[in-house]
Enzyme design. Structure first.
Site, PDB file in Angstrom:
ATOM      1  N   SER A  65       0.833  -1.204   0.000  1.00  0.00           N
ATOM      2  CA  SER A  65       0.000   0.000   0.000  1.00  0.00           C
ATOM      3  C   SER A  65       0.870   1.257   0.000  1.00  0.00           C
ATOM      4  CB  SER A  65      -0.875   0.013   1.252  1.00  0.00           C
ATOM      5  OG  SER A  65      -1.429   1.288   1.464  1.00  0.00           O
TER       6      SER A  65
ATOM      7  N   TYR B 292      -2.333   5.167  -3.846  1.00  0.00           N
ATOM      8  CA  TYR B 292      -3.364   6.142  -3.514  1.00  0.00           C
ATOM      9  C   TYR B 292      -2.907   7.410  -4.202  1.00  0.00           C
ATOM     10  CZ  TYR B 292      -5.838   3.508   0.112  1.00  0.00           C
ATOM     11  OH  TYR B 292      -6.590   2.598   0.787  1.00  0.00           O
TER      12      TYR B 292
ATOM     13  N   THR C 273      -5.966   2.548  -6.765  1.00  0.00           N
ATOM     14  CA  THR C 273      -7.185   2.464  -5.961  1.00  0.00           C
ATOM     15  C   THR C 273      -8.116   3.602  -6.340  1.00  0.00           C
ATOM     16  OG1 THR C 273      -6.163   1.317  -4.133  1.00  0.00           O
ATOM     17  CG2 THR C 273      -8.139   2.581  -3.626  1.00  0.00           C
TER      18      THR C 273
ATOM     19  N   LYS D  48      -8.469  -0.726  -9.081  1.00  0.00           N
ATOM     20  CA  LYS D  48      -9.070  -1.389  -7.908  1.00  0.00           C
ATOM     21  C   LYS D  48     -10.286  -0.625  -7.406  1.00  0.00           C
ATOM     22  CE  LYS D  48      -7.918  -3.104  -3.267  1.00  0.00           C
ATOM     23  NZ  LYS D  48      -8.350  -2.141  -2.265  1.00  0.00           N
TER      24      LYS D  48
ATOM     25  N   HIS E 173     -13.299  -2.609  -1.016  1.00  0.00           N
ATOM     26  CA  HIS E 173     -12.370  -2.140   0.011  1.00  0.00           C
ATOM     27  C   HIS E 173     -12.696  -2.793   1.355  1.00  0.00           C
ATOM     28  CE1 HIS E 173      -9.433   1.399  -0.038  1.00  0.00           C
ATOM     29  NE2 HIS E 173      -9.259   0.884   1.159  1.00  0.00           N
TER      30      HIS E 173
ATOM     31  N   ILE F 219     -13.333 -12.804   1.523  1.00  0.00           N
ATOM     32  CA  ILE F 219     -12.749 -14.155   1.437  1.00  0.00           C
ATOM     33  C   ILE F 219     -12.251 -14.608   2.812  1.00  0.00           C
ATOM     34  CG2 ILE F 219     -10.745 -15.459   0.573  1.00  0.00           C
ATOM     35  CD1 ILE F 219     -12.423 -15.061  -1.778  1.00  0.00           C
TER      36      ILE F 219
END
Lengths: 367, 367, 367, 367
Positions: free
Chosen positions: D121, D145, D171, D240, D264, D298
């Site tokens: 990230s 980001y 994202t 994403k 998210h 998941i």
């Protein structure tokens, strides 16, 4: 604390922390006397419709659109040419003196501060003119529980018009009181007077149950009353309590200037559909001929979004705002509306919408 | 308190406060001996159908119609030319002496006071004539658990006819007892006699379980029995326990004068549909050729409305009325029926309906 | 109590009171050692499929038919020309010595007493011949966990054939062990030997987890294995674990003499459908070419009815019968089957069906 | 324990026992400080979408195919020509120093050990180069980001490229922070710096809430940004946060090399659909033109199977892996991925599939 007839009213005046609108109910329950709280919070029969009102927003989902190139979403909109900063509006609700010593005076002030639209109930604790004055020029609607006594109706409508109300909301779904068990359990009678009754009728409402109050109102309400009220008030008339396409068309045909989809917050007919579940069918029938206000169940920014995307022009709510009133007076009211509007703006940005028009044009998903 | 064979029966005689019909169960449980209460309240197997009976009313919703110009809703209606003040009727239910010392005598008196229709069970604690007399001229139906012994059947039918019963309800869904676990857990046998067995059969039912009682009844019941019973009684015959269009048509073809849609309050076959879920299909098949009575699950005024709007002409219930009997005798029975009828009237007014005919013509919504 | 390798086995021998099959689980939990109980009761992953197996019976309802003129329902039926007194059969289940000192010996005796069909697992605590002998001439099937070692397979199939087994059940849904968390939590290994392993393989299974046991079995099972097993055994082969029409047709095309719809009681693949939810589609594909056995989730007489009405010829179950074994040995097993068959007979009578053929021809309702 | 600014970080380094991924949350809650745990675990508004994300996997079922003649299922697959041992991937997740003193360094090492794909990230606790180095040559993606400050973006993208990242994840669903109540309740600000902010921006993120962090990022993200980022990075760009076919087509049309279906983890828009519920429609629109990564919800091997069978090429998750990080550092991360992959292999074998391609070609059932 202010004591009236043995009933203790808060006189809090402060902005409040709002985690979310649902969480306010438990906080308010601690400071509103039991009977008053039960009157505000309760629904009818076993509360199925009350619960379904909020649950129904989960029946459809918002499809967020990314890569939308939007920022800084704008919530300003208008109805009847009146500009407001937010599509969130105060539902008409009776007897707000149950929650706070200043009652609707503070509600009107807080709503005005938030740039929202205020509506007053016939059964307000404070008078039309006083409540209007508290709004300091901000727009207000007046809600009419039509009386059997047309002198009463005329007096109210004239005061509303003179005080500057922008429209009349004719409540059509309360020709008798819903069976509200919390009022029975608490043996609830209004401990405080209702200003409009004090001024224009023989009794002031004090010491009566909601059943008795409603009994003085008209049970028979028909399409012709819309025109009659319009003529007296000289203002647009919005019919509140519509839950079917048929009734929406009937009202519009009879001259209604707006449709207010509502089941009275689950306080009247129980066993009817969630208000949100009928909104899109009503909106299709109305087909933009007149504006639609929606209430019953709104608690989240995502609910505001979903209601607008289903055809509403404004969304209204009362209970959480009244809890804000109890907890913080005018500033508490302001805090609640601001919080909800903030949640709504977050939803707008994440959904990829910049304006209320964008929201209204969003497609929801049914999964 | 009255004590019979070590079984303690209430002898309360008073009007009671009814918050709602469901709340009566816990109150009644405190004063009815365990075995008797289990017999009254229990369903079969894991109670799935019992619970679904009431839950099913949430499968459809009432669309309230506003601007209907109605007031003062009227609940009077009629069946077979018999006028009643309410479409709410007492279901036939066995052994009401389990709940109150006066048993069906008080039930009949309370039902008569409410202007409703009474039905008596073959397995009543009190005799046909005595129960009829307690009704003081108010209409009653007699329910037949058809015996293998036709002398027994004839004696009952003749007493019913002579005492003034207006119709015979032939129960067709209880050719063996449902598997009711509460009776097994409580090792329940009837502690008090059944008046019709005392009078016309060898044993009086006392000391027997419901399985033994049902074993004396006929297992084989067929279409031809309808005609045979009609001939003996000289009265209209209503077939109770119908849950499918096919069976309704079969019964009507064999001479039935009425159809009684019921799953025996979830006490017989478990794993079958909620009674309400099959009502509208049965009603479509019947197509107004004969009247339809409905029971199983009714607890709210909105349920009464939904059943009538789905094709029923009368709606019946037993458990909550028996709880009223336990808590207040005849006046308790009256209180329960009045409360339910009041809830129903509220629903009628809020739905915009003035008459039972209006209710029947209402369209429900499936959301 | 019998103690084997520190594992305590019950040696109860008595008929037991069965309130219902679900209630046996808590009773059995008190007397079966923790690891053994977890092995028997547990499902895989989060038990979604295990729970759904029983819940799924509520997806359809039995439409009871009244006026059917039936009494004394008969549960006798047949498969492969073998007559049985009830369509309820014992599912093949491993290691019943975990529940009772006599293991499958007592299960076979109890099942025979009930006139039902017994099936033995490859991983039984007792030998094929001994278990067969305990059945005293009553019909039994032998279930094969096909090994990688064909000598092992041949030895088992020959002993089964010689001992008098009537058919072979080839388990096809356990080519690896499902992820059963209770076994992990309990760090469970079989504390007692498996008779067939002792006799025909190198180890006896003792001290191994189910994963190791399954690892010795074949992972690759294909259509050709059906024929190979038929040839060796000279008996009909039923393929167990079928959950789709495609697999049913594949198996029949490869020579299968029967289809066994099952998800292994929710112990293998989790996240697959409830066994009952796929039964009717499989039955439509099979179209009566071969018989269908069904298991996974059966706990009530109404479940037996629904499975037969959805296309099954026999219904099987294991857990509740093993609990009966723990609580009462052979007579406990008998009590459980009798109870379930009694519930089923009640359902038959109340549904208006007299024979298994009537049940199979019943239409279910989806509401 | 390592203490940074009064925040206590674990420094566990060990393989851990994983019963299942859900059970890790309660274990991790015991050792991660409250604010940090709330940040990791929390969703937005009332967590409806968060809960629905996992619940949605029950909306469809896996149809197991028996007689498939398969064994030893293989989970290796590839994306952009990069081979991985498992389709399970680490989602990009901020500030893993909240869970462990070594943060992403250990995550990368554990993911590499499992042969899986790592993603970093922008708001990582450790720098791009350091995290990449910890992966020791194993493939990694870098998540951007996008900042309002393009110097910042360029610096990050260049470091990612130079350090060997294989793709950029852009994202697009976090142009403002979702309303996360746990952060409000805990008054959470990041107690530790974010390495990329320290290196390339004015502040280091420490002492700021997530709202402030996101505010520095771009709110306006549009299709053109895809191309711009591709040009700077010289790497494939994956978008994403896609949740609709329209957005997938828009992104591909604008040059996206991959689509990442995600909401998210229920941390951004609440009241939107479960990520899994929109996957198959997105996949149909994408129609294999570019690979699809899926995350949000998941937790089980069966979920991995269902996502792949619904159109995903890789599935990602973060929370359970971060809990593994807290409990065991790199080896804890490894344990979690291995456990999930083991559950998935069991599912593959029981479903009758040998390769990831087989899984992708499986048909799911909707019951």
């Amino acid at each position: 604390m202010t004591e009236t007839n043995g009933y203790f009213q808060n006189d809090n005046e402060k902005e409040i922390n709002v985690l979310n609108l649902q969480s306010l109910e438990a906080e308010a329950e601690k400071i509103i006397p039991k009977g008053g709280f039960g009157y505000i919070a309760g629904g009818s029969e076993d509360n199925w419709t009350l619960k379904e009102n909020t649950e129904a927003f989960n029946h459809v989902q918002i499809v967020p659109h990314v890569l939308s190139n939007v920022e800084d979403p704008q919530t300003d909109t208008s109805i009847f040419g009146i500009n407001v900063k937010t599509p969130i509006m105060m539902s008409p609700a009776a007897a707000q003196g149950l929650a706070h010593a200043k009652g609707e005076i503070d509600t009107a002030a807080g709503i005005a501060k938030a740039g929202a639209l205020m509506s007053q109930s016939t059964y307000s604790s404070t008078s039309i003119a006083d409540t209007m004055k508290a709004g300091n020029g901000a727009p207000q609607f007046f809600q009419l529980y039509m009386s059997k006594d047309w002198n009463f109706n005329e007096n109210l409508l004239k005061e509303a018009k003179e005080a500057g109300a922008k429209a009349i909301i004719l409540t059509s779904d309360a020709t008798v009181d819903g069976y509200r068990e919390s009022d029975v359990v608490n043996d609830f009678q209004f401990p405080i007077p209702m200003a409009n009754l004090t001024k224009f009728s023989e009794g002031d409402g004090k010491g009566k149950g909601i059943g008795e109050i409603y009994a003085a109102a008209a049970q028979k309400i028909g399409p012709d009353d819309i025109k009659r009220i319009k003529d007296i008030a000289g203002l647009p008339v919005i019919v509140k309590g519509v839950q079917s396409p048929e009734d929406a068309l009937l009202a519009i045909g009879a001259g209604a200037d707006g449709i207010y989809v509502s089941n009275h917050g689950g306080r009247q007919l129980n066993g009817g559909p969630a208000s949100f579940d009928v909104l899109s069918d009503v909106a299709k029938a109305v087909n933009h001929r007149v504006p639609i206000i929606f209430d019953s169940g709104i608690r989240r920014g995502s609910h505001v979004f979903k209601a607008l995307a289903s055809g509403a022009d404004l969304v209204a709510l009362a209970r959480p705002i009244i809890y804000g009133l109890a907890l913080g007076g005018a500033d508490g009211v302001y805090s609640v509306v601001e919080h909800l509007n903030d949640e709504f703006k977050t939803t707008m940005q994440l959904a990829g919408t910049k304006t209320i028009e964008d929201v209204k044009n969003s497609k929801l998903l049914k999964k």
